[in-house]
Design an enzyme around this catalytic site. Structure first.
Site, PDB file in Angstrom:
ATOM      1  N   SER A 263       0.841  -1.199   0.000  1.00 16.13           N
ATOM      2  CA  SER A 263       0.000   0.000   0.000  1.00 16.13           C
ATOM      3  C   SER A 263       0.873   1.245   0.000  1.00 16.13           C
ATOM      4  CB  SER A 263      -0.889   0.004   1.239  1.00 16.13           C
ATOM      5  OG  SER A 263      -0.104   0.333   2.370  1.00 16.13           O
ATOM      6  N   LYS A 264       0.204   2.363  -0.199  1.00 17.25           N
ATOM      7  CA  LYS A 264       0.898   3.641  -0.227  1.00 17.25           C
ATOM      8  C   LYS A 264       1.654   3.862   1.086  1.00 17.25           C
ATOM      9  CE  LYS A 264      -0.347   8.506  -0.372  1.00 17.25           C
ATOM     10  NZ  LYS A 264       0.566   8.691   0.712  1.00 17.25           N
TER      11      LYS A 264
END
Ligand code: GLU
Length: 505
Positions: A263-264
């Site tokens: 994920s970011k």
């Protein structure tokens, strides 16, 4: 003439493209090019609530930077446009009518509160409620209501959605996946998905299937997160009476630890980019770093993505785009999640920096030096590259430091205190004599003479090399001092030696 192979990358412009999205685009591109087919960019923007300004341009710019621009799309044009779903509403309207007429879909007039109530009722009993073959007759829709009631509701302008009607009696749906083989699922677990929303706009499922058919998509290559939707899509193709394209669902991209989806936030924590290009989020004012802005070469970024879920079956790791096209094969895409390793991208970057004709970096180097190298000849720039490329991971790490442009004005004080001994000046003066005697002042000769001098005087490397570095650069790190002396030339090397000895003694 291009072949009948037609693939699409179909992002929703809801924000910047995650590196997983670029991988999907890349695999589609490679597959198309390998088979002489067409790579299409379709913008899936039917969900107006998630629209983000600038995202569409970002997607195109990212693909351009990677060198995998689409053959057909909003900007590239093509015979199957428009390539933006928000401009294809009429087509979805037409197609949904066909499903309503054939009975494959129905209108549902339920208020959101009524469905929420059903859900919480079930939840209280530890059950899950869904709108499906077992529950639909208890709801307000064109199957449960009389024709008159339906007409009245429509005449009153009562909002309705259109839902897909799953078979009344459960049956098996077969999804043929090029990577995963046959996947079978029973329709009794599937719900009556909304195909058209109350605003008359299609949901992802309807628009996606209608467009893939009308754009003559031969292979749907997309992320694993869409695999659960595939049975519905297969049923939709059936309901329309169309042949389904072939499916290939790409493996998830996992965190560097291997636990869970990348994920970011993993990027923020690990200090590596998740996005191809920098992204400024207008809503939060936050900037997310991009591979491009961090100094990565697109070749390195793509090569990393290529191997994130695919392998050529041997130890080969370096693939130019051309080589990747030749080697790519859906059958060699892995099923298991692919663990992301940020260090690998660094490694690829180093490889691509050093590979081939390095004179291609002369101009980028000058740009990075912000004017300081403008008066330098190409030969001088090339010498700097030769000295540093083996030691850096990014072009911008090549120091445009002052010692490249002139003798140091100051010398690292801590190093001087530690390493400059009473006898050091004498050693350097003697070394200067040796260097003065060298005819061909190249790196190898300087190194040979330097070592011979140490041996003859029975001196350790450290006693002379570091002081030598100090007088030439003023610092304790940097390129090989033999390369650097050769780069400076004999005269400048001797000038710096004398100047340094005078300053430090
Ligand atoms: N619009 C979907 C996405 O954002 C496309 C999924 C597909 O390729 O079918 O990923």
């Amino acid at each position: 003439m291009s072949s009948s192979i037609r693939v699409r990358f179909a992002p929703s412009p809801t924000g910047p493209l995650h590196l997983g999205g670029v991988r999907t685009a890349l695999y589609n591109y490679l597959f198309a090019k390998k088979h002489g087919g067409t790579f299409i960019l379709r913008i899936e923007d039917t969900d107006q609530t998630r629209f983000v300004e600038g995202a569409e341009d970002y997607i195109r710019e990212a693909l351009d930077w990677c060198g995998i621009a689409p053959d057909e799309g909003v900007k590239a044009g093509g015979d199957f446009g428009p390539y933006k779903q928000s401009e294809r509403s009429d087509l979805y309207q037409e197609e949904i009518q066909r499903l309503l007429e054939s009975g494959a879909a129905y209108k549902a007039f339920d208020a959101p509160e009524d469905m929420a109530a059903k859900r919480s009722e079930a939840e209280a009993k530890g059950e899950v409620w869904q709108y499906d073959a077992t529950t639909r007759m208890g709801m307000r829709n064109s199957l449960s209501l009389s024709e008159e009631e339906v007409s009245q509701l429509e005449a009153d302008g009562h909002p309705y959605t259109v839902r897909f009607k799953m078979p009344d009696t459960a049956r098996e749906v077969l999804v043929q996946d090029e990577i995963r083989g046959e996947i079978r699922i029973s329709t009794h677990v599937l719900d009556d998905k909304v195909l058209m929303k109350t605003d008359g706009l299609p949901t992802y499922h309807l628009a996606n299937v209608v467009d893939d058919h009308h754009m003559r998509i031969s292979h749907v290559i997309r992320g694993e997160e869409w695999l659960p939707s595939a049975p519905l899509h297969v049923l939709l193709y059936e309901a329309f009476g169309w042949d389904a394209p072939k499916f290939a669902h790409l493996p998830l991209i996992l965190k560097p630890t291997g636990n869970g989806k990348l994920s970011k936030r993993d990027g923020d924590k690990g200090g590596f980019p998740i996005f191809p290009l920098e992204w400024n989020d207008a809503a939060t004012g936050n900037t997310s770093m991009g591979y491009r802005e961090q100094g990565y070469l697109p070749e390195a970024f793509l090569n990393m993505l290529l191997l994130l879920g695919w392998s050529g079956g041997d130890d080969e790791e370096l693939y130019t785009l051309e080589e990747a096209i030749a080697a790519f094969d859906l059958q060699r895409v892995v099923k298991a999640g692919a663990r992301f390793n940020p260090d690998k991208t660094l490694w690829f970057n180093e490889q691509y920096l050093r590979q081939g004709d390095t004179s291609r970096w002369i101009n980028p180097l000058k740009t990075a030096a912000e004017g300081k190298m403008d008066s330098w000849s190409d030969g001088q720039c090339q010498a700097v590259l030769d000295m540093f490329l083996e030691r850096v991971q990014f072009l911008h790490e090549i120091p445009a430091t002052d010692y490249m442009f002139g003798a140091p004005e100051a010398y690292d004080e801590k190093l001087v205190r530690k390493k400059w001994k009473p006898e050091t000046a004498g050693y350097l003066n003697d070394l200067a004599e040796v260097l003065r005697g060298i005819e061909a002042f190249d790196s190898a000769t300087v190194e040979r003479e330097f070592k011979a001098f140490l041996e003859e005087r029975e001196l350790g490397f450290g006693a002379v090399l570091l002081p030598f570095r100090l007088v030439l650069t003023g610092t304790g790190g940097g390129p090989s001092m033999f390369d650097f002396a050769a780069f400076l030339g004999k005269a400048e090397t001797l000038v710096r030696l004398e100047k340094g000895v005078a300053a430090l003694s």
